[in-house]
Scaffold this active site. Structure first.
Site, short mmCIF file in Angstrom:
data_model
loop_
_atom_site.label_atom_id
_atom_site.label_comp_id
_atom_site.label_asym_id
_atom_site.label_seq_id
_atom_site.Cartn_x
_atom_site.Cartn_y
_atom_site.Cartn_z
N SER A 147 40.58 33.77 45.23
CA SER A 147 41.03 34.99 45.78
C SER A 147 40.30 35.37 47.16
O SER A 147 38.87 34.95 46.96
CB SER A 147 41.33 36.03 45.00
OG SER A 147 41.61 37.25 45.71
N TYR A 160 38.00 41.78 38.68
CA TYR A 160 38.95 40.91 39.41
C TYR A 160 38.22 39.96 40.34
O TYR A 160 38.01 38.93 40.36
CB TYR A 160 40.23 41.47 39.74
CG TYR A 160 41.01 40.59 40.68
CD1 TYR A 160 41.94 39.99 39.73
CD2 TYR A 160 41.12 40.69 41.90
CE1 TYR A 160 42.75 38.93 40.31
CE2 TYR A 160 41.93 39.34 42.58
CZ TYR A 160 42.67 38.97 41.69
OH TYR A 160 43.54 38.01 42.45
#
Length: 256
Positions: A147, A160
């Site tokens: 990501s 995350y």
């Protein structure tokens, strides 16, 4: 002149985790459109009927497999079952992932563990299971889902972000170890993409405007097929000399 690059995946078998919706659905369809037969890794094996029919309508074979990636037994059985059903496994896409929004000072252990489990632990063990088959078969391709959050600090997303940065580094480590077996390992790192998982956040006008501003080159929210195109490329023979790399699909966010 050497042969021109080939992007065709005819005759290949791909397993996509988290295939039911969003990026997983788009990736599955794009790989099928390029010629691959698809195993759909599903947390609920009954959730992918429509997608299965869409893939079959493209003239490809499709197989739903039970695959909650937080369950190592299901990871193993899905990978082995895919290879047994299709007589091989050429491509693994570790798409399944998730996380929580919380200030770092408030993150409880269960949120930390759950985020690391689905993003990093599952990626590692699915890759390990696939690599055992690919080594035996003489090669293959693994594509992980990192990501832009692994390359930029996002408030309330510390765990995350860390887990996705770890996926990108794991990608390098596996690429170096498994290159001698003709296995390439790469990752894609998307920005905010319009999926069921981001719809709620992006429905806030102020948040959406901030995201579009931060996507500094193109100033638009990504679509699932923007990511799927990069996955098809990395899975194709045209990318055969690319390994250990993370492709940022962020519209220019991290170029600022």
């Amino acid at each position: 002149m050497t042969d021109f690059p080939k992007f065709d995946l005819t005759g290949k078998v791909a397993l996509v985790t988290g295939a039911a919706r969003g990026l997983g659905r788009a990736i599955s369809l794009a790989l099928a459109n390029a010629g691959a037969d698809i195993a759909l890794g599903l947390r609920d094996i009954n959730s992918g009927a429509d997608l299965l029919h869409e893939i079959e309508a493209l003239g490809r074979r499709a197989l739903p497999v039970q695959m909650d990636v937080t369950n190592l037994e299901q990871i193993s059985s899905a990978v082995v079952g895919t290879a047994a059903h299709f007589s091989g496994l050429d491509i693994l896409v570790n798409n399944a992932g998730g996380g929580f929004s919380n200030l770092a000072i408030d993150v409880p252990e269960e949120e930390f563990d759950a985020t690391v489990s689905i993003n990093l632990k599952a990626t590692f063990f699915a890759s390990q299971a696939a690599a055992k088959i690919m080594i035996r078969e003489g090669g293959g391709t693994i594509i992980n889902m990192s990501s832009q959050a692994g390359f930029a600090a996002l408030p309330t997303e510390s765990v995350y972000c860390a887990s996705k940065a770890a996926v990108s580094h794991l990608t390098k480590c596996l690429a170096v170890e498994w290159g001698k077996h003709n296995i390439t390992v790469n990752a894609v790192a998307p920005t905010f993409i319009s999926t069921p998982g981001t719809d709620e956040a992006l429905s806030d006008p102020a948040f959406r405007a901030d995201v579009i501003e931060r996507i500094a080159g193109l100033h638009r929210i990504g679509e699932p097929m923007d990511v799927a195109g990069a996955v098809v490329f990395l899975a194709s023979p045209a990318a055969s000399l690319i390994t250990g790399h993370t492709v940022l699909i962020d519209g220019g966010w991290t170029a600022r």
